[in-house]
Motif scaffolding. Structure first.
Motif, PDB file in Angstrom:
ATOM      1  N   ALA A 229      53.473  35.729  34.091  1.00  0.00           N
ATOM      2  CA  ALA A 229      51.919  35.205  34.547  1.00  0.00           C
ATOM      3  C   ALA A 229      52.678  34.290  34.986  1.00  0.00           C
ATOM      4  CB  ALA A 229      51.181  34.987  32.864  1.00  0.00           C
ATOM      5  N   LEU A 230      53.570  33.016  34.163  1.00  0.00           N
ATOM      6  CA  LEU A 230      53.840  31.707  34.500  1.00  0.00           C
ATOM      7  C   LEU A 230      54.061  31.751  35.849  1.00  0.00           C
ATOM      8  CD1 LEU A 230      53.771  28.898  33.110  1.00  0.00           C
ATOM      9  CD2 LEU A 230      56.293  29.295  32.506  1.00  0.00           C
ATOM     10  N   GLY A 232      53.725  33.776  37.652  1.00  0.00           N
ATOM     11  CA  GLY A 232      52.999  34.466  39.339  1.00  0.00           C
ATOM     12  C   GLY A 232      53.450  36.138  39.210  1.00  0.00           C
ATOM     13  N   VAL A 233      54.189  36.619  38.538  1.00  0.00           N
ATOM     14  CA  VAL A 233      54.953  37.923  39.498  1.00  0.00           C
ATOM     15  C   VAL A 233      54.216  39.440  38.387  1.00  0.00           C
ATOM     16  CG1 VAL A 233      56.515  37.523  40.503  1.00  0.00           C
ATOM     17  CG2 VAL A 233      56.510  38.060  38.725  1.00  0.00           C
TER      18      VAL A 233
END
Length: 503
Positions: A229-230, A232-233
């Motif tokens: 999540a950090l 962005g994938v």
């Protein structure tokens, strides 16, 4: 002339320094980028001709080491060809020499073979091997696709390489001792329980680490999901593998900072909050079939001779170098909140009131910070070491394998007998050649203590006997290493009872 040896993959040319043959940067598995990123180690392809083995290989991709590790902790350059090892041998033309394989520490987050020098083991008739293995997300990312614990499988692959090739360096593949410190010792605790590691080593030495620090799959996958999540994938292996390494490491650093700032068990999981380690071995049901300490109690690793021990003030190192030890108050210890990023006492499983009363009664002159360090030392390493010794000794009654315990008590000036201070004594590198934690030792550390400890480790690797009595069968005998060393029996037995119901 420099010696040339022939391995199963090809020929290697080493170098000779002070009569000791060195072979550095030897690949034991394929590079770890592309299709191999975040996956089990893959076989190394053979080569033609002679490869030079006179330079340290690449280190695993990792965060920058803490200042406490010293400037030369990671003297290699991180790279995809990080699955390499170094060998020091008296003479490749020898035969049947004992082999010692060092598994380095670093919180499952940092580490490099370049920080360790095995020359003095070779001087004393041992073939010494130091291995790299993947750390951080590269070694322990779990996204629920059956590919957890790559770092542990790296260690297994390195031990398989040693089994198949160490004869060419003068070693006996049937007499291998694994030894390690901190996360390296914790790794050995897991290896003792792993089916894939069975038969790859005859003896094991665990320094300030045992068989209690691992996480379940739900906790590991929670960390993996937070990382994705950090970034962005999607939380898939291919998606994370496509992220540039620099960006991936930056995200790991951000997660670590977030954990320190918000140590919420609901977000990270209780084990991660207590240990402050985002990346660690996962009980995945396959590579690690169950809790290592339980599997050891049931007989796994029962044919392996074991030494396990700790330093008297192990975890005081981390409180001291961060300055937290001077800031902690009695009220902080009784609080349910964290102290400067360090979890409250309740996280370790002991009611704060009980812990404060018991520890204060046994350490009446200690500061609140020193009491916190004592609790953390017990939770992290001492109680796990005791439980490993007891479990292994009981299971080994049917095999004849031996169990020994030690405690390292020499106090470094201004620090105490803290974490990792024993390592230069084990390697016998107090003479200015110590790359590791040398600044922590202060002036004139006691060479006779290094002589004794190094000699005991060599004797154990060669014969299975370090020179002091067996643990349980000799009244819980523990070798206490200090300027005046000797055997003591069941030191600080009160701790055993206090922690009996914790993990």
């Amino acid at each position: 002339m420099n010696a040339v040896v022939t391995t199963n993959q090809g020929q290697l040319r080493g170098s000779i320094t002070g009569g000791v043959h060195r072979f550095l940067g030897i690949a034991y598995a394929a590079p770890t980028l592309g299709a191999n990123r975040f996956r089990p180690p893959q076989p190394l392809q053979p080569w033609d001709g002679i490869r030079d083995a006179d330079q340290y290989g690449a280190a695993p991709f990792q965060l920058a080491p803490p200042e406490s590790a010293g400037t030369e902790w990671d003297t290699g350059v991180g790279g995809a060809d990080c699955l390499n090892l170094n060998i020091w041998t008296p003479d490749p033309r020898s035969a049947g020499l004992p082999v010692m394989v060092w598994i380095q520490g670093g919180a499952f987050e940092i580490g490099s073979t370049a920080a360790y020098n095995g020359t003095n083991f070779a001087r004393d008739g041992v073939v010494c091997v130091v291995i790299n293995w993947r750390v951080g997300a590269d070694g322990f990312l779990d996204l629920g696709d059956g590919n957890a614990n790559a770092g542990l499988l790296d260690q297994v692959a390195a031990l398989e390489w040693v089994r198949d090739n160490i004869t060419a360096f003068g070693g006996d593949p049937g007499n291998v001792t694994v030894f390690g410190e901190s996360a390296g010792a914790m790794s050995i605790g897991v290896l003792l329980s792993m089916p894939a590691a069975e038969g790859l080593f005859r003896r094991a030495i665990l320094q300030s680490g045992a068989a209690h620090h691992e996480i379940d799959t739900s906790t590991a996958q929670r960390t993996g999901g937070l990382l994705a999540a950090l970034l962005g994938v999607p939380a898939t292996r291919d998606a994370v593998a496509a992220v540039p390494t620099r960006q991936l490491l930056a995200a790991q650093a951000q997660l670590k900072a977030d954990l320190a700032a918000r140590p919420d068990p609901e977000r990270w999981g209780q084990e991660v909050v207590a240990s402050r380690m985002l990346w660690q071995p996962t009980i995945d049901g396959a590579t690690v079939p169950g809790r290592p300490i339980e599997r050891i109690a049931a007989g796994s690793g029962s044919a392996v001779d074991v030494i396990v021990g700790t330093n008297t003030e192990d975890w005081q190192l981390f409180l001291a170098i961060t300055g937290v030890i001077a800031k902690v108050t009695e009220a902080d210890l009784a609080d349910s909140r964290s102290v400067d990023g360090f979890p409250p006492l309740s996280v370790y499983g002991l009611p704060a009131g009980v812990a404060l009363r018991e520890y204060r009664s046994h350490y009446p002159a200690s500061s609140p910070g020193e009491l916190l360090a004592a609790v953390e030392t017990d939770w992290w390493v001492r109680i796990p070491a005791l439980r490993l010794a007891e479990a292994h000794e009981a299971a080994a009654l049917t095999t004849g394998a031996r169990t020994y315990m030690y405690e390292f008590g020499w106090r470094a000036p201004g620090l105490g007998a803290v974490h990792a201070v024993e390592v230069p004594f084990v390697f016998d590198t107090l003479d200015g050649d110590s790359r590791l934690f040398g600044p922590l030792l202060g002036p004139n550390p006691p060479q006779p203590l290094a002589d004794a400890m190094h000699r005991a480790w060599v004797s154990f690797a060669a014969t299975g006997d370090p020179g002091w009595p067996l643990y349980e069968r000799a009244g819980r005998a523990t070798m206490f290493f200090d300027t005046s060393s000797g055997v003591i029996h069941d030191p600080r037995a009160w701790e055993r009872g206090l922690w009996k119901d914790v993990r």
